[in-house]
Design a protein around this motif. Sequence first.
Motif, PDB file in Angstrom:
ATOM      1  N   VAL A 111       0.828  -1.211   0.000  1.00 48.74           N
ATOM      2  CA  VAL A 111       0.000   0.000   0.000  1.00 48.74           C
ATOM      3  C   VAL A 111       0.858   1.253   0.000  1.00 48.74           C
ATOM      4  O   VAL A 111       0.605   2.207  -0.752  1.00 48.74           O
ATOM      5  N   GLU A 112       1.895   1.286   0.832  1.00 50.21           N
ATOM      6  CA  GLU A 112       2.742   2.480   0.896  1.00 50.21           C
ATOM      7  C   GLU A 112       3.539   2.667  -0.396  1.00 50.21           C
ATOM      8  O   GLU A 112       3.775   3.810  -0.817  1.00 50.21           O
ATOM      9  N   ALA A 113       3.928   1.571  -1.040  1.00 50.00           N
ATOM     10  CA  ALA A 113       4.625   1.688  -2.326  1.00 50.00           C
ATOM     11  C   ALA A 113       3.718   2.310  -3.383  1.00 50.00           C
ATOM     12  O   ALA A 113       4.189   2.964  -4.319  1.00 50.00           O
ATOM     13  N   LEU A 114       2.404   2.120  -3.227  1.00 47.97           N
ATOM     14  CA  LEU A 114       1.439   2.679  -4.174  1.00 47.97           C
ATOM     15  C   LEU A 114       0.971   4.079  -3.773  1.00 47.97           C
ATOM     16  O   LEU A 114       0.155   4.687  -4.471  1.00 47.97           O
ATOM     17  N   GLY A 115       1.452   4.579  -2.632  1.00 49.40           N
ATOM     18  CA  GLY A 115       1.112   5.936  -2.214  1.00 49.40           C
ATOM     19  C   GLY A 115       0.010   6.032  -1.188  1.00 49.40           C
ATOM     20  O   GLY A 115      -0.414   7.139  -0.833  1.00 49.40           O
ATOM     21  N   GLY A 116      -0.484   4.896  -0.675  1.00 47.41           N
ATOM     22  CA  GLY A 116      -1.514   4.909   0.354  1.00 47.41           C
ATOM     23  C   GLY A 116      -0.910   4.797   1.740  1.00 47.41           C
ATOM     24  O   GLY A 116       0.303   4.934   1.920  1.00 47.41           O
ATOM     25  N   SER A 117      -1.765   4.571   2.737  1.00 50.80           N
ATOM     26  CA  SER A 117      -1.279   4.435   4.112  1.00 50.80           C
ATOM     27  C   SER A 117      -2.039   3.327   4.825  1.00 50.80           C
ATOM     28  O   SER A 117      -3.160   2.981   4.446  1.00 50.80           O
ATOM     29  N   VAL A 118      -1.398   2.774   5.852  1.00 48.10           N
ATOM     30  CA  VAL A 118      -1.980   1.686   6.620  1.00 48.10           C
ATOM     31  C   VAL A 118      -1.796   1.977   8.103  1.00 48.10           C
ATOM     32  O   VAL A 118      -0.721   2.422   8.521  1.00 48.10           O
ATOM     33  N   GLN A 119      -2.832   1.752   8.890  1.00 49.35           N
ATOM     34  CA  GLN A 119      -2.693   1.840  10.336  1.00 49.35           C
ATOM     35  C   GLN A 119      -3.358   0.632  10.981  1.00 49.35           C
ATOM     36  O   GLN A 119      -4.354   0.115  10.466  1.00 49.35           O
ATOM     37  N   ALA A 128      -6.425  -0.856   8.815  1.00 49.82           N
ATOM     38  CA  ALA A 128      -7.240   0.110   8.079  1.00 49.82           C
ATOM     39  C   ALA A 128      -6.376   0.708   6.975  1.00 49.82           C
ATOM     40  O   ALA A 128      -5.337   1.317   7.252  1.00 49.82           O
ATOM     41  N   VAL A 129      -6.816   0.540   5.738  1.00 52.50           N
ATOM     42  CA  VAL A 129      -6.055   1.001   4.570  1.00 52.50           C
ATOM     43  C   VAL A 129      -6.736   2.228   3.980  1.00 52.50           C
ATOM     44  O   VAL A 129      -7.918   2.178   3.612  1.00 52.50           O
ATOM     45  N   THR A 130      -5.978   3.301   3.887  1.00 54.96           N
ATOM     46  CA  THR A 130      -6.471   4.508   3.229  1.00 54.96           C
ATOM     47  C   THR A 130      -5.819   4.587   1.866  1.00 54.96           C
ATOM     48  O   THR A 130      -4.586   4.619   1.745  1.00 54.96           O
ATOM     49  N   SER A 131      -6.633   4.584   0.822  1.00 58.68           N
ATOM     50  CA  SER A 131      -6.102   4.526  -0.537  1.00 58.68           C
ATOM     51  C   SER A 131      -5.438   5.844  -0.927  1.00 58.68           C
ATOM     52  O   SER A 131      -5.707   6.894  -0.327  1.00 58.68           O
TER      53      SER A 131
END
Length: 257
Positions: A111-119, A128-131
């Motif tokens: 997800v972070e490699a694609l520019g999103g975030s995870v908590q 929880a994944v924020t796109s």
Amino acid sequence: MKRKLLCGLLAAAALCLPVQAARPAAIQVDGELLSASAYVENGASYVPLRDLLEALGDWNVWWDGTAARAVSEDASLRAEPGSGLTVGGKRYPCAVRVAAGRTYVPLRLTVEALGGSVQWDPWLDGAAVTSPGAEHSAADLYWLSRIIHAESGGEALEGQIAVGNVVLNRVASGDFPGSIPEVIFDSENGVQFEPVSNGTVLNEPSELSREAARRVLAGENTAGDALYFFAPALSQGTWIASSRPYRQTIGCHRFYS
């Protein structure tokens, strides 16, 4: 030669299957749970690549014989067991596994490699994944839509927005915890919201409740500065009515500041 071949096959199998220490994990993307199975192993969450990418947006995913490949309008990805992940030409060494016809990738790294975030969400007991480019935090949207639905799912949009306003007003007040999930699950002075006690806060919200949550997070307000509410048909609200200033009634709820 046969011994070397057998050892090679066993090593490949080890790369392709989750170890026994893995446990199931819940994953939600932008407020909606993934139906696909995911698991946690050694502190890292792993998720089926296709299901993750479909939740993140418009991706074309296929298997090329040695690796999972995916392309979107502005990105490309390759996930190869035994090699790792490549996103937009940048390689990330990591565990990529195949099990039951699915390619599993490490969630946070992907997800972070694609520019999103995870908590990590302790109330979800999952991630929880924020796109990339999402307007709201996935955890905020997930729990706000659920408390709105549980407390006011039968109300019109105005009333559902008002319930969400109370949650955000508490976050901003300084007298309550400082995040949406913490306010919803606050139990310092007793459970604050009945749906937390009876478990209905975990129910899937309606699309109207999701819309109400999105509007609340975008700043729409129908409840003013209200910090409390109750439904007279279901509760006497004795303490609230006797100690807090009344503001207005919306639908079946009375609101107090």
